[in-house]
Design an enzyme around this catalytic site. Structure first.
Site, short mmCIF file in Angstrom:
data_model
loop_
_atom_site.label_atom_id
_atom_site.label_comp_id
_atom_site.label_asym_id
_atom_site.label_seq_id
_atom_site.Cartn_x
_atom_site.Cartn_y
_atom_site.Cartn_z
N ASP A 75 0.86 -1.19 0.00
CA ASP A 75 0.00 0.00 0.00
C ASP A 75 0.89 1.24 0.00
OD1 ASP A 75 -1.71 2.08 0.46
OD2 ASP A 75 -2.48 1.32 2.38
N ASN A 102 2.75 6.68 -10.59
CA ASN A 102 1.50 6.67 -11.35
C ASN A 102 0.29 6.25 -10.51
OD1 ASN A 102 -0.22 6.07 -13.95
ND2 ASN A 102 -0.17 4.17 -12.77
N TYR A 167 -8.90 15.49 -5.27
CA TYR A 167 -8.01 15.00 -6.34
C TYR A 167 -7.24 16.16 -6.99
CZ TYR A 167 -6.94 12.36 -10.67
OH TYR A 167 -6.32 11.75 -11.73
N LYS A 171 -3.20 16.64 -6.95
CA LYS A 171 -2.42 16.69 -8.20
C LYS A 171 -1.68 18.02 -8.35
CE LYS A 171 -3.42 12.57 -9.83
NZ LYS A 171 -2.37 11.55 -9.99
P1 NAP Z 1 -6.62 2.95 -12.52
O1 NAP Z 1 -6.93 2.26 -13.77
O2 NAP Z 1 -7.69 3.15 -11.50
O3 NAP Z 1 -5.36 2.22 -11.82
C1 NAP Z 1 -4.86 2.69 -10.61
C2 NAP Z 1 -3.58 1.97 -10.28
O4 NAP Z 1 -3.07 2.49 -9.03
C3 NAP Z 1 -3.78 0.48 -10.06
O5 NAP Z 1 -2.61 -0.20 -10.48
C4 NAP Z 1 -3.88 0.37 -8.54
O6 NAP Z 1 -3.49 -0.90 -8.04
C5 NAP Z 1 -2.88 1.41 -8.11
N1 NAP Z 1 -3.08 1.89 -6.74
C6 NAP Z 1 -4.08 2.70 -6.29
N2 NAP Z 1 -3.92 2.92 -4.97
C7 NAP Z 1 -2.79 2.25 -4.59
C8 NAP Z 1 -2.12 2.10 -3.36
N3 NAP Z 1 -2.54 2.68 -2.22
N4 NAP Z 1 -1.00 1.32 -3.31
C9 NAP Z 1 -0.55 0.71 -4.44
N5 NAP Z 1 -1.16 0.83 -5.64
C10 NAP Z 1 -2.27 1.59 -5.71
O7 NAP Z 1 -6.04 4.43 -12.79
P2 NAP Z 1 -5.57 5.12 -14.16
O8 NAP Z 1 -6.74 5.74 -14.79
O9 NAP Z 1 -4.70 4.22 -14.92
O10 NAP Z 1 -4.71 6.33 -13.55
C11 NAP Z 1 -3.32 6.22 -13.32
C12 NAP Z 1 -2.79 7.57 -12.88
O11 NAP Z 1 -3.11 8.56 -13.87
C13 NAP Z 1 -3.40 8.08 -11.58
O12 NAP Z 1 -2.43 8.78 -10.82
C14 NAP Z 1 -4.47 9.03 -12.04
O13 NAP Z 1 -4.77 10.01 -11.09
C15 NAP Z 1 -3.80 9.62 -13.26
N6 NAP Z 1 -4.76 10.19 -14.23
C16 NAP Z 1 -5.69 9.41 -14.83
C17 NAP Z 1 -6.57 9.98 -15.73
C18 NAP Z 1 -7.62 9.19 -16.46
O14 NAP Z 1 -8.41 9.79 -17.17
N7 NAP Z 1 -7.66 7.88 -16.33
C19 NAP Z 1 -6.51 11.36 -15.99
C20 NAP Z 1 -5.54 12.11 -15.34
C21 NAP Z 1 -4.67 11.53 -14.47
P3 NAP Z 1 -4.57 -2.11 -7.80
O15 NAP Z 1 -4.87 -2.68 -9.16
O16 NAP Z 1 -3.81 -3.05 -6.92
O17 NAP Z 1 -5.76 -1.47 -7.16
#
Ligand code: NAP
Length: 259
Positions: A75, A102, A167, A171
């Site tokens: 975590d 990430n 959020y 960020k």
């Molecule tokens: P996602 O599909 O929800 O995946 C999140 C990832 O973070 C998963 O691998 C999850 O692991 C891991 N995670 C979350 N909390 C954790 C913790 N406490 N310890 C260890 N691992 C943790 O997210 P995503 O959309 O790919 O986003 C990735 C990044 O890009 C994030 O920082 C997000 O804020 C940023 N972002 C995303 C978007 C978008 O539109 N998707 C836009 C702007 C920025 P588990 O699988 O084990 O849960």
């Protein structure tokens, strides 16, 4: 129609012999980044909450494509867990040239109604967790006198986003942290930059209500959500030796929505 180029190794990025640590690598953007860094030649340490899931997923995909990857679980919002994971990665790899922070979560609500738990959970994971990783890994990078830190921020941290006070604040904090690290670590040949995605097709945005998606689409000049591989492409260059004069920057990969 232009030839599809995303999801391939960029010709100017060679990470052969480099060790990378990618958090949140089990799915979405983190998975795409881990695959891309591996394609470019790096050995990749993949981190998320579940080791078995990582081994059966991203790590298996990298190995099947001929790359080298290891799974590390914990975590990242917990400082002891972060220190343990980084210790394990150092023991396994010896070096960490690239850190991609990430991992992230959302707990959306309108600010005046937001419960304390939603605020604290997002700040703890998305800002404090990133700080813990940067602090620990930068010590390794300082000893090496080389490093590339890439923090995944968000367009929400630049322009703010309705329903995302927690959020957006986290960020924006990541962006400020990145700029401080760029100044503090420059003397040791370590760069720190942020990549700020817009709306990207992952589990995180799949959870959005249709009306929110429609409103988002209306303010994206390219009129579509991005793909995780489009973020990974940018990250692989920022993480490469060739990006040697780039530090303290925020690169928005957002279809034009933040300018
Ligand atoms: P996602 O599909 O929800 O995946 C999140 C990832 O973070 C998963 O691998 C999850 O692991 C891991 N995670 C979350 N909390 C954790 C913790 N406490 N310890 C260890 N691992 C943790 O997210 P995503 O959309 O790919 O986003 C990735 C990044 O890009 C994030 O920082 C997000 O804020 C940023 N972002 C995303 C978007 C978008 O539109 N998707 C836009 C702007 C920025 P588990 O699988 O084990 O849960």
């Amino acid at each position: 129609m232009a030839k599809e180029t995303i999801g391939f190794k960029p010709t100017n990025v060679d990470l052969t012999g480099q060790f990378a640590l990618v958090t949140g690598a089990s799915r979405g953007i983190g998975r795409a980044i881990a695959l891309q860094l591996s394609r470019c030649g790096a050995t990749v340490g993949c981190v998320s909450t579940n080791k078995e899931k990582l081994e059966a997923g991203t790590v298996a995909e990298i190995r099947a494509a001929g790359g080298t990857a290891e799974a590390f679980a914990g975590d990242l919002s917990n400082v002891e867990e972060v220190n343990r994971i980084v210790g394990e990665v150092e023991a396994a790899f010896g070096k960490i040239h690239i850190l991609v922070n990430n991992a992230g979560i959302t707990r959306d609500d309108i600010a005046f109604a937001m419960e304390d738990a939603k605020w604290h959970d997002v700040i703890q994971t998305n800002l404090n967790g990133v700080f813990y990783c940067c602090r620990t890994v930068s010590r390794v990078m300082m000893r090496q006198r080389y490093g590339r830190i890439v923090n995944i921020a968000s367009v929400s941290g630049i322009i703010g986003n309705f329903g995302q006070a927690n959020y957006s604040a986290a960020k924006a904090g990541v962006i400020a942290l990145t700029r401080v690290l760029a100044k503090e670590l420059s003397g040791r040949n370590i760069t720190a930059n942020a990549v700020a995605p817009g709306f990207i097709e992952t589990d995180m945005t799949a959870a959005l209500k249709p009306e929110i998606k429609e409103k988002a689409m209306a303010i994206i000049p390219l009129k579509r959500f991005g793909k995780p591989e489009e973020i990974a492409d940018a990250v692989s260059w920022v993480a490469s030796p060739g990006a040697s004069y780039l530090t303290g920057q925020v690169i928005a990969v957002d279809g034009g929505m933040s300018y």
